[in-house]
Design an enzyme around this catalytic site. Sequence first.
Site, PDB file in Angstrom:
ATOM      1  N   TRP A 187      -5.950   2.940   0.294  1.00  0.00           N
ATOM      2  CA  TRP A 187      -6.239   2.387  -1.203  1.00  0.00           C
ATOM      3  C   TRP A 187      -6.182   1.008  -1.502  1.00  0.00           C
ATOM      4  O   TRP A 187      -5.236   0.606  -2.252  1.00  0.00           O
ATOM      5  CB  TRP A 187      -5.594   3.121  -2.365  1.00  0.00           C
ATOM      6  CG  TRP A 187      -5.837   4.439  -2.341  1.00  0.00           C
ATOM      7  CD1 TRP A 187      -6.899   5.154  -3.013  1.00  0.00           C
ATOM      8  CD2 TRP A 187      -5.099   5.660  -1.965  1.00  0.00           C
ATOM      9  NE1 TRP A 187      -6.852   6.597  -2.848  1.00  0.00           N
ATOM     10  CE2 TRP A 187      -5.633   6.822  -2.365  1.00  0.00           C
ATOM     11  CE3 TRP A 187      -3.741   5.848  -1.426  1.00  0.00           C
ATOM     12  CZ2 TRP A 187      -4.856   8.350  -2.144  1.00  0.00           C
ATOM     13  CZ3 TRP A 187      -3.225   6.927  -1.114  1.00  0.00           C
ATOM     14  CH2 TRP A 187      -3.830   8.360  -1.432  1.00  0.00           C
ATOM     15  N   CYS A 192      -4.446   1.792  -6.691  1.00  0.00           N
ATOM     16  CA  CYS A 192      -4.947   3.081  -6.128  1.00  0.00           C
ATOM     17  C   CYS A 192      -6.548   3.383  -6.513  1.00  0.00           C
ATOM     18  O   CYS A 192      -7.388   2.663  -6.181  1.00  0.00           O
ATOM     19  CB  CYS A 192      -4.100   3.973  -6.814  1.00  0.00           C
ATOM     20  SG  CYS A 192      -4.362   5.812  -6.096  1.00  0.00           S
ATOM     21  N   CYS A 193      -6.722   4.196  -7.361  1.00  0.00           N
ATOM     22  CA  CYS A 193      -8.088   4.723  -7.796  1.00  0.00           C
ATOM     23  C   CYS A 193      -8.138   4.017  -9.068  1.00  0.00           C
ATOM     24  O   CYS A 193      -9.199   3.354  -9.218  1.00  0.00           O
ATOM     25  CB  CYS A 193      -7.829   6.194  -7.954  1.00  0.00           C
ATOM     26  SG  CYS A 193      -7.277   6.965  -6.304  1.00  0.00           S
ATOM     27  N   GLY A 197     -11.530   8.889  -7.073  1.00  0.00           N
ATOM     28  CA  GLY A 197     -10.912   7.735  -7.238  1.00  0.00           C
ATOM     29  C   GLY A 197     -10.959   6.722  -6.192  1.00  0.00           C
ATOM     30  O   GLY A 197     -10.319   5.721  -6.262  1.00  0.00           O
TER      31      GLY A 197
END
Length: 743
Positions: free
Chosen positions: A322, A406-407, A718
């Site tokens: 990520w 992250c997402c 995500g």
Amino acid sequence: MNNAWRNFIKGTWNEKIDVRDFIQKNYTPYTGDDSFLVGPTERTSKLLSHVQELLKEESEKGGVLGVETNRVSSILTYRPGYIQKGEDIILGLQTEHPLHRAVNPFAGIRNAEQACEAYGYDIGDDVRKEFSYRTTHNTGIFRVYTKTMKKARHAGLLTGLPDAYGRGRLVGDYRRLALYGMDYLIEQKKNDYDKLGENNMTDENIRLLEDVNRQIEFMYALIKMAAEYGCDITRPAENSYEAVQWLYFAYLGGQKEQNGAANSIGRITTFLDIYFERDLKEGTIDETGVQELMDDLVLKLRLIRHLRTPEYNELFAGDPVWVTSSEGGMGEDGRTLVTKNSFRMLNTLYNLGSSAEPNITVLWSKDLPKPFKDFCSKVSIDTDAIQYENDDVMRPLYTDDYAIACCVSAMKCGKQMQFFGARCNMAKVLLMALNGGKDEIYGEQIGPEGKIFEEGIPLNEKEVMESFKLYMAWMAKLYVNTMNSIHYMHDKYAYERLIMSFHDTDVERLMAFGISGLSVLVDSLSAIKYAKVTPIKDERGIIVDFKTEGDFPKYGNDDDRVDEIACWVTENFYKELCKTPTYRGAKHTLSILTITSNVMYGKKTGNTPDGRRAGEAFAPGANPMHSRDKEGALASLNSVAKLNYEFCRDGISNTFSITPDTLGKNMGERISRLTNILNGYFIQGAHHINVNVLDRQKLIDAMNDPSLYPNLTIRVSGYAVNFHKLSRDKQEEVISRTFHQKI
């Protein structure tokens, strides 16, 4: 600094650390199309070919090319590393060899040992001996975990907790190193330290003094690391190359020190474009050279690796890191933050081929230039490798200088950090509410004893809701206190020293909670309300199944009767979370995001009233359950769009798949229709969407013969993954999702 800042417009950024002001004063908005873009250079293609061979070898060795087992990873642990010395433009690797993984046991020595063993390695005796005298983050947490916390963790009520691995989701403002140089940044941190020393020595002030001291120590270490590559980062970057290199050094140092999930790179392209535009005007670089810098940077980001256990990969499939990069968006003054460099970042997906990393996230606004919107749609159709989030929803809360971690999680660059906290299995909370606090699989009493619903008597909606509210409140309190325990110990034993040095000292803290199984819970409550649901018990007297008679409205079909239940759940669970104080005064936030853990959550959950069978995967994130959204693409999107971002500021993940022919007969039609779909979705206040444009059969073929599509990238929840890196059960779950064949 005069040479580094030549021809830049001055502002408050000259007087204090203020990267946003520098950007606003100096960037060049771009409203044109992609016609200026160039392909890869011969050098880039050569380096890429070598990387592809390494990736192939990594795959053939089971996903791990090599592990540096005899050293504990830190900023100065390794000598300089290169993909091919003399060919790299942007310098720096995590270890001395590309794709070789480092051992970082600070989060947990057992975790590191198990990860090594899983791939046929044995952790070094010196490392094992050193950590026999150290307390790790994991050890500290399990010292304070209560019996109930351990039970909830084991049963899958709370899953994916960062209690055995680095917590991650920190986005340092790495642009600061390029703009100011490390000497100035250290000077400012020392000033902060002196000011803190004038305060009363409370618990928080003492903790903060130590934090800043540790940050300064690692800032000096980064200077030494860069010097080993022949770079002097004590001063600001003086040209385009140095701006990219300095920024990457800052990010790389954090990855050497920490193996936390989703330590993203932030919002960098508009910042870098300022240097590119200046140097293009000065004639010291051309468009080919600029794209080559971006290609080389992205190639380095694609090589970021962390050593993970198989259990971790069960939660977060596809070996993701990520390295989220945030693109586009609008400024508060009405100018677009899209620059030529926003296009260049997306162009790396053509020059280097489609890839899951970095996790490119477009901040969509109704006011984005249409050529950029259409180019994004084209890239989505061609690669399935980017996602979108609603800038018009986030910008008023985070200003126009925020980034995604992250997402789907937004944070102000360098001014906010997050305590990451995985997810609560809300479908199991409902089953617990029906079983008087007992887990339906293990039969163990986890929650407080309560009403046990009778077998053979249809469930009464009012009684079920009364019980569910009690257990939801109990769950929320347990969740917050579990998170407090985790992050207290992480700060104590595995603090992110370098990454936090690229934050303000008085950083605002967020604590990220999450919901899994939303659509299962919502459809189950809808079934209880609108159909006839009768519990079935086993020989233990525990409800393990349901007889559901009659139809009921299902989430994902733009039906307010059930969509309102989803809105009620998210709002009320968030409010229950807020009743329990957080560690270091962090602000409560909530996400509806499962990553790929929706498969594992399903394995830990019994039969549910909506008709889902025990062990069956949940839908990802905020998605409707597979194939239940029968009314077409727009109806499905409309249901998700009703969820209120006010109560879900950690993000609402929606993974959307549509077949190419549904979008149109040719590329022009497909681009136009996808752009219109995204405009219509986000104008309702929806937060996030992954876009996959592909046919189910392509995934089936790729699953059965990975050699057919070795670089196939898809959005899962995500983030993106290379499809061949997913385990068979996760590939099958992705294939079982809804692929919309009508608008």
